[in-house]
Design an enzyme around this catalytic site. Sequence first.
Site, PDB file in Angstrom:
ATOM      1  N   LEU A   1       0.816  -1.226   0.000  1.00  0.00           N
ATOM      2  CA  LEU A   1       0.000   0.000   0.000  1.00  0.00           C
ATOM      3  C   LEU A   1       0.844   1.268   0.000  1.00  0.00           C
ATOM      4  O   LEU A   1       0.301   2.353  -0.227  1.00  0.00           O
ATOM      5  CB  LEU A   1      -0.936   0.033   1.218  1.00  0.00           C
ATOM      6  CG  LEU A   1      -2.140  -0.903   1.192  1.00  0.00           C
ATOM      7  CD1 LEU A   1      -2.908  -0.790   2.516  1.00  0.00           C
ATOM      8  CD2 LEU A   1      -3.072  -0.597   0.027  1.00  0.00           C
ATOM      9  N   ARG A   2       2.157   1.140   0.320  1.00  0.00           N
ATOM     10  CA  ARG A   2       3.032   2.323   0.439  1.00  0.00           C
ATOM     11  C   ARG A   2       2.505   3.278   1.517  1.00  0.00           C
ATOM     12  O   ARG A   2       1.856   2.858   2.448  1.00  0.00           O
ATOM     13  CB  ARG A   2       3.176   3.055  -0.908  1.00  0.00           C
ATOM     14  CG  ARG A   2       3.387   2.173  -2.120  1.00  0.00           C
ATOM     15  CD  ARG A   2       4.644   1.360  -2.094  1.00  0.00           C
ATOM     16  NE  ARG A   2       4.874   0.736  -3.398  1.00  0.00           N
ATOM     17  CZ  ARG A   2       5.570  -0.368  -3.573  1.00  0.00           C
ATOM     18  NH1 ARG A   2       6.094  -1.018  -2.540  1.00  0.00           N
ATOM     19  NH2 ARG A   2       5.758  -0.866  -4.786  1.00  0.00           N
TER      20      ARG A   2
ATOM     21  N   ASN B   1       7.581  -3.094   3.585  1.00  0.00           N
ATOM     22  CA  ASN B   1       8.826  -2.580   2.952  1.00  0.00           C
ATOM     23  C   ASN B   1       8.712  -1.110   2.573  1.00  0.00           C
ATOM     24  O   ASN B   1       8.929  -0.717   1.437  1.00  0.00           O
ATOM     25  CB  ASN B   1       9.225  -3.441   1.739  1.00  0.00           C
ATOM     26  CG  ASN B   1       8.217  -3.432   0.614  1.00  0.00           C
ATOM     27  OD1 ASN B   1       7.020  -3.229   0.838  1.00  0.00           O
ATOM     28  ND2 ASN B   1       8.678  -3.639  -0.610  1.00  0.00           N
TER      29      ASN B   1
ATOM     30  N   HIS C   1       9.874 -13.985   1.255  1.00  0.00           N
ATOM     31  CA  HIS C   1      10.221 -13.689  -0.139  1.00  0.00           C
ATOM     32  C   HIS C   1      11.299 -14.696  -0.522  1.00  0.00           C
ATOM     33  O   HIS C   1      12.451 -14.565  -0.121  1.00  0.00           O
ATOM     34  CB  HIS C   1      10.735 -12.253  -0.298  1.00  0.00           C
ATOM     35  CG  HIS C   1      11.034 -11.906  -1.731  1.00  0.00           C
ATOM     36  ND1 HIS C   1      10.282 -11.020  -2.466  1.00  0.00           N
ATOM     37  CD2 HIS C   1      11.980 -12.382  -2.577  1.00  0.00           C
ATOM     38  CE1 HIS C   1      10.760 -10.948  -3.696  1.00  0.00           C
ATOM     39  NE2 HIS C   1      11.801 -11.761  -3.796  1.00  0.00           N
TER      40      HIS C   1
ATOM     41  N   HIS D   1       4.216 -15.368  -3.161  1.00  0.00           N
ATOM     42  CA  HIS D   1       4.265 -15.236  -4.626  1.00  0.00           C
ATOM     43  C   HIS D   1       5.153 -16.298  -5.286  1.00  0.00           C
ATOM     44  O   HIS D   1       6.152 -15.969  -5.929  1.00  0.00           O
ATOM     45  CB  HIS D   1       4.695 -13.830  -5.054  1.00  0.00           C
ATOM     46  CG  HIS D   1       5.836 -13.216  -4.283  1.00  0.00           C
ATOM     47  ND1 HIS D   1       7.035 -13.844  -4.080  1.00  0.00           N
ATOM     48  CD2 HIS D   1       5.949 -12.007  -3.677  1.00  0.00           C
ATOM     49  CE1 HIS D   1       7.830 -13.053  -3.387  1.00  0.00           C
ATOM     50  NE2 HIS D   1       7.187 -11.937  -3.138  1.00  0.00           N
TER      51      HIS D   1
ATOM     52  N   LEU E   1       9.147  -8.960  -9.213  1.00  0.00           N
ATOM     53  CA  LEU E   1       9.994  -9.959  -8.562  1.00  0.00           C
ATOM     54  C   LEU E   1       9.162 -10.790  -7.598  1.00  0.00           C
ATOM     55  O   LEU E   1       8.366 -10.214  -6.867  1.00  0.00           O
ATOM     56  CB  LEU E   1      11.136  -9.276  -7.799  1.00  0.00           C
ATOM     57  CG  LEU E   1      12.207  -8.646  -8.702  1.00  0.00           C
ATOM     58  CD1 LEU E   1      13.156  -7.787  -7.888  1.00  0.00           C
ATOM     59  CD2 LEU E   1      12.974  -9.729  -9.457  1.00  0.00           C
TER      60      LEU E   1
ATOM     61  N   ASP F   1       0.274  -9.308  -4.416  1.00  0.00           N
ATOM     62  CA  ASP F   1       1.537  -8.576  -4.545  1.00  0.00           C
ATOM     63  C   ASP F   1       1.349  -7.327  -5.400  1.00  0.00           C
ATOM     64  O   ASP F   1       2.286  -6.874  -6.061  1.00  0.00           O
ATOM     65  CB  ASP F   1       2.649  -9.461  -5.126  1.00  0.00           C
ATOM     66  CG  ASP F   1       4.040  -8.916  -4.832  1.00  0.00           C
ATOM     67  OD1 ASP F   1       4.168  -8.008  -3.995  1.00  0.00           O
ATOM     68  OD2 ASP F   1       4.998  -9.401  -5.453  1.00  0.00           O
TER      69      ASP F   1
ATOM     70  N   HIS G   1       4.029   1.387  -8.551  1.00  0.00           N
ATOM     71  CA  HIS G   1       5.154   2.286  -8.844  1.00  0.00           C
ATOM     72  C   HIS G   1       4.634   3.248  -9.903  1.00  0.00           C
ATOM     73  O   HIS G   1       3.870   2.839 -10.788  1.00  0.00           O
ATOM     74  CB  HIS G   1       6.347   1.516  -9.424  1.00  0.00           C
ATOM     75  CG  HIS G   1       7.003   0.578  -8.458  1.00  0.00           C
ATOM     76  ND1 HIS G   1       7.917   0.980  -7.527  1.00  0.00           N
ATOM     77  CD2 HIS G   1       6.862  -0.754  -8.282  1.00  0.00           C
ATOM     78  CE1 HIS G   1       8.325  -0.061  -6.812  1.00  0.00           C
ATOM     79  NE2 HIS G   1       7.695  -1.129  -7.249  1.00  0.00           N
TER      80      HIS G   1
ATOM     81  N   ALA H   1      10.458  -2.973  -9.946  1.00  0.00           N
ATOM     82  CA  ALA H   1       9.730  -4.238 -10.049  1.00  0.00           C
ATOM     83  C   ALA H   1       8.360  -4.109  -9.396  1.00  0.00           C
ATOM     84  O   ALA H   1       8.258  -3.625  -8.270  1.00  0.00           O
ATOM     85  CB  ALA H   1      10.523  -5.342  -9.350  1.00  0.00           C
TER      86      ALA H   1
HETATM   87  O1  DOR Z   1       7.646  -6.969  -7.853  1.00  0.00           O
HETATM   88  C1  DOR Z   1       7.765  -6.722  -6.666  1.00  0.00           C
HETATM   89  N1  DOR Z   1       7.474  -5.503  -6.159  1.00  0.00           N
HETATM   90  N2  DOR Z   1       8.215  -7.685  -5.865  1.00  0.00           N
HETATM   91  C2  DOR Z   1       8.500  -7.457  -4.574  1.00  0.00           C
HETATM   92  O2  DOR Z   1       8.925  -8.356  -3.906  1.00  0.00           O
HETATM   93  C3  DOR Z   1       8.373  -6.097  -4.007  1.00  0.00           C
HETATM   94  C4  DOR Z   1       7.416  -5.291  -4.758  1.00  0.00           C
HETATM   95  C5  DOR Z   1       7.471  -3.825  -4.432  1.00  0.00           C
HETATM   96  O3  DOR Z   1       7.520  -3.465  -3.253  1.00  0.00           O
HETATM   97  O4  DOR Z   1       7.437  -3.014  -5.355  1.00  0.00           O
HETATM   98 ZN    ZN Z   2       5.473  -8.078  -2.470  1.00  0.00          ZN
END
Ligand code: DOR
Ligand code: ZN
Length: 346
Positions: free
Chosen positions: A17-18, A42, A137, A175, A220, A248, A252, A264
Amino acid sequence: MSDTLTIIRPDDWHLHLRDGAMLRAVLPETARHFARAIIMPNLVPPVVTGAQAAAYRERIMAALPEGMSFEPLMTLYLTEDTDPEDVAAAHASGLVKAVKLYPAGATTNSASGVSDFTKVRAVLEKMAEIGLPLCVHGEVTRADVDIFDREAVFIDTVLDPLRRTTPELRVVMEHITTSHGVDYARAGGETLGATITTHHLIINRNHILVGGIKPHYYCLPVAKREEHRLALRAAATSGEATFFLGTDSAPHTDSNKEQACGCAGCFTATNTMSLLAQVFEEDGALPNLEAFTSKNGPAFYGLPQNTGTLTLRKAPPSYPKKILTGEGEVTVFDPGYPLTWEVASA
Ligand code: DOR
Ligand code: ZN
């Protein structure tokens, strides 16, 4: 054949969700259809302590538009300095539902992840004792391992030894992208679950690379060969309790995706339920959609199923191709073919 399908309201067991303007823009995309989601930690800096998770949860609830309901299921980002007692307290209070393991350097904002697994042994033992799941992961990050082999090597050299050392630890393979992942998860018994994303059911590595590079298909773990996509489809549509949805969905901005070193992540929150209904229908497995999106996840996490429902109807869905955010536009995942199911009510 019926042209509507009503299922228990779904959950997303892996979601990004950022924060800030991005959070405000993407949260409604999930809350519109999903009752709950496991929220990835993250951020920059990552959500490491119980106090940070509580504060992040407050920011998520503050960003939820009026009239929408949604329950964020919070996670902690495992570092080599994580305090087992802080983890236990955050779990006991009901705040935290899982701890996330990123091998250092594996993906977006994973620099504070784990390199030396002996340093997290005490945390993992505490988690096994209190029944708190570890979301993994599952990719090694060694430069000498090919990116397409990183999941299989992780299973053999990290995950399997870790589970043998701490057999009571509940683990979610996040994933999964390969038949190795499917086979290992299937054989793992009831302490092991696996999430599968929407996009890995739809794209293989050709979709990323043939006919020009497609940054919006880059995520990823990276999508693998067709045989692996087919193994994931068989697992997801099987209805087996081991496998459940974790989109997932990872926003971005287009400017961060479409550049020389693109980020990614695929953003699928908006159209995931339409995409999945079509996948399950194509595989003759519509009756198993509810297990994948609404039953197997709560069962693994020991949470009740949702009481609400979601109804899908056979009709082309309408949704924006891009989500406008305060940071820029985010492209919604495009499968490259017309969609045939819409969410009629949720
Ligand atoms: O594609 C991905 N994006 N894989 C991840 O593990 C992290 C994620 C992200 O936070 O953008
Ligand atoms: Zn993820």
